[in-house]
Motif scaffolding. Structure first.
Motif, PDB file in Angstrom:
ATOM      1  N   ARG A 284     -11.284  -4.484  -6.211  1.00  0.00           N
ATOM      2  CA  ARG A 284     -10.051  -3.798  -6.577  1.00  0.00           C
ATOM      3  C   ARG A 284      -8.884  -4.256  -5.708  1.00  0.00           C
ATOM      4  O   ARG A 284      -7.799  -4.551  -6.201  1.00  0.00           O
ATOM      5  CB  ARG A 284     -10.253  -2.290  -6.443  1.00  0.00           C
ATOM      6  CG  ARG A 284      -9.110  -1.465  -6.993  1.00  0.00           C
ATOM      7  CD  ARG A 284      -9.460   0.012  -6.973  1.00  0.00           C
ATOM      8  NE  ARG A 284      -8.451   0.809  -7.633  1.00  0.00           N
ATOM      9  CZ  ARG A 284      -8.516   2.138  -7.763  1.00  0.00           C
ATOM     10  NH1 ARG A 284      -9.562   2.793  -7.272  1.00  0.00           N
ATOM     11  NH2 ARG A 284      -7.554   2.805  -8.379  1.00  0.00           N
ATOM     12  N   ALA A 285      -9.107  -4.337  -4.405  1.00  0.00           N
ATOM     13  CA  ALA A 285      -8.058  -4.802  -3.506  1.00  0.00           C
ATOM     14  C   ALA A 285      -7.731  -6.272  -3.758  1.00  0.00           C
ATOM     15  O   ALA A 285      -6.569  -6.684  -3.691  1.00  0.00           O
ATOM     16  CB  ALA A 285      -8.478  -4.576  -2.054  1.00  0.00           C
ATOM     17  N   GLY A 286      -8.758  -7.074  -4.064  1.00  0.00           N
ATOM     18  CA  GLY A 286      -8.504  -8.487  -4.340  1.00  0.00           C
ATOM     19  C   GLY A 286      -7.656  -8.686  -5.577  1.00  0.00           C
ATOM     20  O   GLY A 286      -6.757  -9.545  -5.593  1.00  0.00           O
ATOM     21  N   ARG A 287      -7.940  -7.937  -6.635  1.00  0.00           N
ATOM     22  CA  ARG A 287      -7.125  -8.069  -7.848  1.00  0.00           C
ATOM     23  C   ARG A 287      -5.680  -7.656  -7.582  1.00  0.00           C
ATOM     24  O   ARG A 287      -4.738  -8.317  -8.033  1.00  0.00           O
ATOM     25  CB  ARG A 287      -7.716  -7.204  -8.972  1.00  0.00           C
ATOM     26  CG  ARG A 287      -8.975  -7.753  -9.586  1.00  0.00           C
ATOM     27  CD  ARG A 287      -9.291  -7.039 -10.889  1.00  0.00           C
ATOM     28  NE  ARG A 287      -9.518  -5.610 -10.697  1.00  0.00           N
ATOM     29  CZ  ARG A 287     -10.701  -5.068 -10.497  1.00  0.00           C
ATOM     30  NH1 ARG A 287     -11.778  -5.844 -10.426  1.00  0.00           N
ATOM     31  NH2 ARG A 287     -10.838  -3.760 -10.349  1.00  0.00           N
ATOM     32  N   ALA A 288      -5.497  -6.554  -6.851  1.00  0.00           N
ATOM     33  CA  ALA A 288      -4.138  -6.113  -6.546  1.00  0.00           C
ATOM     34  C   ALA A 288      -3.413  -7.135  -5.681  1.00  0.00           C
ATOM     35  O   ALA A 288      -2.224  -7.419  -5.901  1.00  0.00           O
ATOM     36  CB  ALA A 288      -4.177  -4.746  -5.855  1.00  0.00           C
ATOM     37  N   ALA A 289      -4.093  -7.704  -4.696  1.00  0.00           N
ATOM     38  CA  ALA A 289      -3.468  -8.722  -3.840  1.00  0.00           C
ATOM     39  C   ALA A 289      -3.070  -9.948  -4.651  1.00  0.00           C
ATOM     40  O   ALA A 289      -2.003 -10.542  -4.438  1.00  0.00           O
ATOM     41  CB  ALA A 289      -4.425  -9.103  -2.712  1.00  0.00           C
TER      42      ALA A 289
ATOM     43  N   ILE B 272       8.069  -2.465 -10.322  1.00  0.00           N
ATOM     44  CA  ILE B 272       7.618  -1.132 -10.735  1.00  0.00           C
ATOM     45  C   ILE B 272       6.127  -1.168 -11.059  1.00  0.00           C
ATOM     46  O   ILE B 272       5.361  -0.277 -10.659  1.00  0.00           O
ATOM     47  CB  ILE B 272       8.442  -0.648 -11.946  1.00  0.00           C
ATOM     48  CG1 ILE B 272       9.897  -0.447 -11.541  1.00  0.00           C
ATOM     49  CG2 ILE B 272       7.859   0.642 -12.516  1.00  0.00           C
ATOM     50  CD1 ILE B 272      10.798  -0.089 -12.705  1.00  0.00           C
ATOM     51  N   GLY B 273       5.722  -2.206 -11.787  1.00  0.00           N
ATOM     52  CA  GLY B 273       4.301  -2.339 -12.100  1.00  0.00           C
ATOM     53  C   GLY B 273       3.457  -2.523 -10.853  1.00  0.00           C
ATOM     54  O   GLY B 273       2.357  -1.974 -10.744  1.00  0.00           O
ATOM     55  N   LEU B 274       3.973  -3.298  -9.872  1.00  0.00           N
ATOM     56  CA  LEU B 274       3.233  -3.471  -8.621  1.00  0.00           C
ATOM     57  C   LEU B 274       3.099  -2.149  -7.876  1.00  0.00           C
ATOM     58  O   LEU B 274       2.043  -1.844  -7.311  1.00  0.00           O
ATOM     59  CB  LEU B 274       3.948  -4.489  -7.732  1.00  0.00           C
ATOM     60  CG  LEU B 274       3.765  -5.964  -8.064  1.00  0.00           C
ATOM     61  CD1 LEU B 274       4.426  -6.819  -7.002  1.00  0.00           C
ATOM     62  CD2 LEU B 274       2.291  -6.323  -8.186  1.00  0.00           C
ATOM     63  N   ALA B 275       4.178  -1.373  -7.843  1.00  0.00           N
ATOM     64  CA  ALA B 275       4.119  -0.076  -7.165  1.00  0.00           C
ATOM     65  C   ALA B 275       3.061   0.817  -7.797  1.00  0.00           C
ATOM     66  O   ALA B 275       2.302   1.507  -7.094  1.00  0.00           O
ATOM     67  CB  ALA B 275       5.492   0.591  -7.204  1.00  0.00           C
ATOM     68  N   GLU B 276       2.987   0.816  -9.130  1.00  0.00           N
ATOM     69  CA  GLU B 276       1.974   1.624  -9.803  1.00  0.00           C
ATOM     70  C   GLU B 276       0.579   1.105  -9.506  1.00  0.00           C
ATOM     71  O   GLU B 276      -0.358   1.885  -9.271  1.00  0.00           O
ATOM     72  CB  GLU B 276       2.228   1.615 -11.308  1.00  0.00           C
ATOM     73  CG  GLU B 276       3.531   2.300 -11.706  1.00  0.00           C
ATOM     74  CD  GLU B 276       3.817   2.150 -13.179  1.00  0.00           C
ATOM     75  OE1 GLU B 276       3.080   1.401 -13.850  1.00  0.00           O
ATOM     76  OE2 GLU B 276       4.779   2.769 -13.665  1.00  0.00           O
ATOM     77  N   ARG B 277       0.430  -0.212  -9.511  1.00  0.00           N
ATOM     78  CA  ARG B 277      -0.891  -0.794  -9.255  1.00  0.00           C
ATOM     79  C   ARG B 277      -1.352  -0.483  -7.825  1.00  0.00           C
ATOM     80  O   ARG B 277      -2.512  -0.116  -7.594  1.00  0.00           O
ATOM     81  CB  ARG B 277      -0.824  -2.309  -9.482  1.00  0.00           C
ATOM     82  CG  ARG B 277      -2.171  -2.996  -9.484  1.00  0.00           C
ATOM     83  CD  ARG B 277      -1.984  -4.493  -9.584  1.00  0.00           C
ATOM     84  NE  ARG B 277      -1.360  -4.880 -10.838  1.00  0.00           N
ATOM     85  CZ  ARG B 277      -2.022  -5.097 -11.962  1.00  0.00           C
ATOM     86  NH1 ARG B 277      -3.339  -4.959 -11.987  1.00  0.00           N
ATOM     87  NH2 ARG B 277      -1.381  -5.463 -13.060  1.00  0.00           N
TER      88      ARG B 277
END
Length: 400
Positions: free
Chosen positions: A295-300, A367-372
């Protein structure tokens, strides 16, 4: 023809009562009439009341009370009060009075029906004084009337409470259906936001690469055939990769819930290589103590992708520094920095579109990054720094 509009008779007429109500009204009238007829027949079989006109008056009041039952749905309480007062003397109106008392108990709150029931008991007490029965003692006659009226009221209260229970269950079912509908709408909204974020993250990076190479061809018409062929090859490969990424997103939407694109921190190197191929100066620093959680890898990955895309659009030619560091228990840090370009001098309206014109910034990516990041229970910061850089930084949890 005078131009007036004639209303339809069907539209103007009031709605018909249900057949069930009509049947109930007929049965109530017949029960009250049968009660009066049986009482009159019993009096005739015994001793003829004296004087005779009192018996005729009693019959007339009983018949009038039975006929008045057709008004019980419109004025239930008023009709019950009138019949209760009449039953203080007339015994043949007792059947109509019981039907009216039952109607009040069914259709009115218990407080109202209780008051009407108490008044009917007073009327029964008055009747035992005015028209005593020689064969029955006073207490027994009153107890007989109390038992009949109490049974009618008890039956009516049972139906009243049952109807309230049915209405409450229906209301609860309607509320449950409404809540389910709202939850479905909320789920659809969240799914649409997730789709929008995914498409923005996937296609924004590819289209920005296409924009850079197309802009280079547009502003360098005298480039050599080799350079043109190389740029065209990159454009073709980027377009093909954009289509592949789009197919992947569509495939995720068609797949069962939970099947997401397999992105990890290792794919960040591929992002950096693509940006360098497009002419960007990108430095990558990795300080990882092991493979990060999925999960953290996908967000990064998405954070680095958005940072490179924004740098490509808003700081073309600037050197971008990407840093990914973290360890179990300490968390995962992702940082993308680039110098803030000086504002360009005012110029006349261009006749051609630049690379940044092809991909105008709307802020939806951040905005999408903040939500993710929020969904991953992390933190996100972005903005200018005192050193004159633009910094996109995020911290993501990495369990020990």
């Amino acid at each position: 023809m005078n131009g007036s509009v004639t209303a339809s008779p069907h539209a103007a007429s009031p709605p018909r009562r249900p057949v069930r109500d009509a049947v109930v009204d007929i049965l109530a009238f017949l029960v009250a009439a049968a009660f009066g007829i049986l009482t009159a027949a019993e009096r005739l079989d015994a001793t003829m009341p004296s004087p005779a006109w009192l018996f005729d008056l009693d019959q007339f009041i009983g018949a009038l009370g039975c006929a008045s039952l057709w008004l019980r749905r419109r004025w239930p309480v008023e009709l019950a009060l009138v019949l209760i007062v009449a039953s203080a003397w007339s015994e043949m109106v007792a059947g109509a009075m019981l039907v009216a008392l039952f109607t009040v108990t069914v259709h009115r709150p218990p407080r109202v029906s209780g008051a009407v029931f108490a008044l009917s008991l007073v009327s029964a007490l008055v009747y035992t004084f005015l028209r005593p029965e020689p064969e029955l003692p006073f207490p027994l006659l009153f107890l007989f009337g109390f038992s009949i009226q109490g049974a009618v009221v008890g039956w009516g209260l049972f139906i009243h409470q049952r109807r309230r229970l049915v209405l409450s269950l229906r209301d609860r079912a309607v509320r449950a259906e409404t809540e389910a509908h709202l939850r479905a709408l909320q789920a659809q909204h969240q799914a649409r936001e997730a789709i929008a974020r995914e498409i923005h993250d996937v296609l924004g990076h590819r289209l920005s690469l296409l924009s850079v190479h197309a802009g280079a061809l547009e502003y360098h018409p005298g480039a050599s055939p080799e350079d043109i062929a190389g740029a065209a090859k990159v454009i073709r490969e980027s377009a093909h990769q954009a289509l592949q990424d789009l197919r992947e997103v569509v495939g995720v939407l068609r797949a069962p819930v939970g099947e997401l694109p397999r992105l990890a921190l290792a794919d960040v190197r591929h992002l950096v290589a693509e940006s360098r191929l497009a002419g960007m100066g990108v430095k990558l620093a990795e300080e990882l103590a092991g493979p990060a959680p999925d999960r953290a890898g996908r967000a990064a990955y998405r954070i680095v992708q958005e940072g490179l895309t924004n740098a490509r659009k808003h700081a073309a030619g600037a050197e971008v520094r990407v840093r990914v560091a973290g360890a179990p228990g300490r968390g995962l840090e992702v940082e993308v920095r680039n110098p803030v370009p000086a504002p360009p001098p005012p110029a006349p309206a261009p006749t051609a579109h630049s690379a940044s014109d092809l991909l105008p910034g709307t802020g939806q990516g951040l905005i999408g990054l903040a939500e993710r990041v929020s969904l991953a229970q992390g933190r996100l910061e972005h903005g200018p720094t005192p050193e004159g850089d633009w910094r996109l930084w995020a911290w993501l949890p990495w369990p020990a």
